[in-house]
Design a protein around this motif. Sequence first.
Motif, mmCIF file in Angstrom:
data_model
loop_
_atom_site.group_PDB
_atom_site.id
_atom_site.type_symbol
_atom_site.label_atom_id
_atom_site.label_comp_id
_atom_site.label_asym_id
_atom_site.label_seq_id
_atom_site.Cartn_x
_atom_site.Cartn_y
_atom_site.Cartn_z
ATOM 1 N N PRO A 161 64.360 -37.134 -4.785
ATOM 2 C CA PRO A 161 63.984 -37.576 -3.375
ATOM 3 C C PRO A 161 64.024 -36.619 -2.258
ATOM 4 N N GLU A 162 63.262 -36.425 -1.246
ATOM 5 C CA GLU A 162 63.262 -35.804 -0.195
ATOM 6 C C GLU A 162 63.199 -36.398 0.871
ATOM 7 N N LEU A 163 64.296 -36.789 1.736
ATOM 8 C CA LEU A 163 64.036 -38.055 2.781
ATOM 9 C C LEU A 163 64.214 -37.519 4.332
ATOM 10 N N ARG A 186 67.508 -45.209 -3.233
ATOM 11 C CA ARG A 186 67.832 -46.585 -2.228
ATOM 12 C C ARG A 186 68.651 -46.402 -0.931
ATOM 13 N N LEU A 187 68.310 -47.021 -0.021
ATOM 14 C CA LEU A 187 69.274 -46.955 1.143
ATOM 15 C C LEU A 187 70.383 -47.786 0.797
ATOM 16 N N THR A 188 71.611 -47.607 0.468
ATOM 17 C CA THR A 188 72.653 -48.416 -0.044
ATOM 18 C C THR A 188 73.437 -49.000 1.030
ATOM 19 N N SER A 189 73.760 -48.312 2.349
ATOM 20 C CA SER A 189 74.639 -48.862 3.332
ATOM 21 C C SER A 189 74.193 -48.069 4.542
ATOM 22 N N VAL A 190 74.495 -48.762 5.551
ATOM 23 C CA VAL A 190 74.677 -47.985 6.958
ATOM 24 C C VAL A 190 75.866 -48.092 7.947
ATOM 25 N N THR A 191 76.247 -47.171 8.666
ATOM 26 C CA THR A 191 77.463 -47.098 9.145
ATOM 27 C C THR A 191 77.301 -46.677 10.717
ATOM 28 N N VAL A 221 72.500 -44.866 19.998
ATOM 29 C CA VAL A 221 73.408 -45.229 19.042
ATOM 30 C C VAL A 221 73.347 -44.500 17.727
ATOM 31 N N SER A 222 74.507 -44.023 17.356
ATOM 32 C CA SER A 222 74.482 -43.099 16.144
ATOM 33 C C SER A 222 74.855 -44.105 14.928
ATOM 34 N N LEU A 223 73.848 -43.941 13.982
ATOM 35 C CA LEU A 223 73.976 -44.555 12.668
ATOM 36 C C LEU A 223 73.785 -43.475 11.689
ATOM 37 N N THR A 224 74.493 -43.732 10.738
ATOM 38 C CA THR A 224 74.732 -43.138 9.464
ATOM 39 C C THR A 224 74.040 -43.799 8.198
ATOM 40 N N LEU A 225 72.926 -43.327 7.563
ATOM 41 C CA LEU A 225 72.559 -43.765 6.419
ATOM 42 C C LEU A 225 72.807 -43.474 5.205
ATOM 43 N N HIS A 226 73.375 -44.150 4.471
ATOM 44 C CA HIS A 226 73.879 -43.758 3.174
ATOM 45 C C HIS A 226 72.858 -44.155 1.891
ATOM 46 N N PHE A 227 72.588 -43.156 0.977
ATOM 47 C CA PHE A 227 71.478 -43.398 -0.217
ATOM 48 C C PHE A 227 72.255 -43.485 -1.428
ATOM 49 N N ALA A 228 71.561 -43.815 -2.348
ATOM 50 C CA ALA A 228 71.995 -43.784 -3.882
ATOM 51 C C ALA A 228 72.062 -42.467 -4.411
ATOM 52 N N SER A 229 71.073 -41.626 -4.290
ATOM 53 C CA SER A 229 71.300 -40.107 -4.724
ATOM 54 C C SER A 229 71.060 -39.183 -3.536
ATOM 55 N N SER A 230 70.512 -39.469 -2.290
ATOM 56 C CA SER A 230 70.621 -38.120 -1.307
ATOM 57 C C SER A 230 71.687 -38.263 -0.568
ATOM 58 N N ASP A 231 71.905 -37.106 0.251
ATOM 59 C CA ASP A 231 73.208 -37.117 1.107
ATOM 60 C C ASP A 231 72.796 -37.977 2.366
ATOM 61 N N PRO A 232 73.936 -38.479 3.024
ATOM 62 C CA PRO A 232 73.727 -39.407 4.130
ATOM 63 C C PRO A 232 72.946 -38.365 5.167
ATOM 64 N N ILE A 233 72.209 -39.449 5.810
ATOM 65 C CA ILE A 233 71.540 -38.865 7.167
ATOM 66 C C ILE A 233 71.933 -39.683 8.552
ATOM 67 N N GLU A 234 72.647 -38.806 9.341
ATOM 68 C CA GLU A 234 73.142 -39.182 10.688
ATOM 69 C C GLU A 234 71.989 -39.312 11.733
ATOM 70 N N ILE A 235 71.716 -40.253 12.395
ATOM 71 C CA ILE A 235 70.721 -40.260 13.666
ATOM 72 C C ILE A 235 71.058 -40.750 14.723
ATOM 73 N N LYS A 236 70.721 -40.325 15.875
ATOM 74 C CA LYS A 236 70.865 -41.144 17.094
ATOM 75 C C LYS A 236 69.596 -41.684 17.532
ATOM 76 N N VAL A 237 69.909 -42.823 17.694
ATOM 77 C CA VAL A 237 68.796 -44.200 17.815
ATOM 78 C C VAL A 237 68.807 -44.807 19.091
ATOM 79 N N PRO A 238 67.709 -44.461 19.955
ATOM 80 C CA PRO A 238 67.517 -44.948 21.312
ATOM 81 C C PRO A 238 67.705 -46.504 21.273
ATOM 82 N N VAL A 239 68.205 -47.312 22.360
ATOM 83 C CA VAL A 239 68.429 -48.805 22.589
ATOM 84 C C VAL A 239 67.043 -48.891 23.276
ATOM 85 N N GLU A 240 66.216 -49.836 22.962
ATOM 86 C CA GLU A 240 65.077 -50.308 23.550
ATOM 87 C C GLU A 240 64.954 -51.727 24.297
ATOM 88 N N PRO A 241 64.144 -51.945 25.024
ATOM 89 C CA PRO A 241 63.882 -53.172 25.460
ATOM 90 C C PRO A 241 63.946 -54.350 24.388
#
Length: 158
Positions: free
Chosen positions: A38-40, A71-76, A131-151
């Motif tokens: 995968p290339e996510l 697979r997206l397996t968890s989010v922290t 909001v900082s979210l870190t997405l964890h995957f079954a085979s890919s490395d985790p991806i950390e993103i900064k997510v805006p809070v919207e209305p």
Amino acid sequence: MTGPAAGARRTAAAALGLALAAALAGCGGGGGGGDDRPELSVSGAYVPQPPTPDMAAGYVTVTNKGGAADRLTSVTTPLAAEVTMHTTIGTRMKRVASLKVPADGELRLATGGDHLMLTNLTHKPKVGDKVSLTLHFASSDPIEIKVPVEPTTYRPKD
Ligand SMILES: [Cu+2]
């Protein structure tokens, strides 16, 4: 007279063999680049400002340009003690252990469909926060993103 001619033929045959080997190696290795994994990448993520201070939703789109599913397996996140993944069946939400990111496709979370539920919030997020979210995957490395809070009623445009 046979000596030099045979030698030339052998040399030509050896050269042809090398060329073939190179062509075959190119064929096996050069296909489409990273074919079998995968290339996510993540885009379009947001958290709507929650109406109550104890729970928030989260939406992301995970795009997979690779030839293998993941697979997206968890989010922290520091915002919540727990993040669960839900899918929607009819009008009911069902908690799932993971969400599939198809090969050459995308996992798109959206209102009324698959989504993240953030519970036990450390504080109530407000429009303009990140909001900082870190997405964890079954085979890919985790991806950390900064997510805006919207209305609260925000809907992304396609
Ligand atoms: Cu839910």
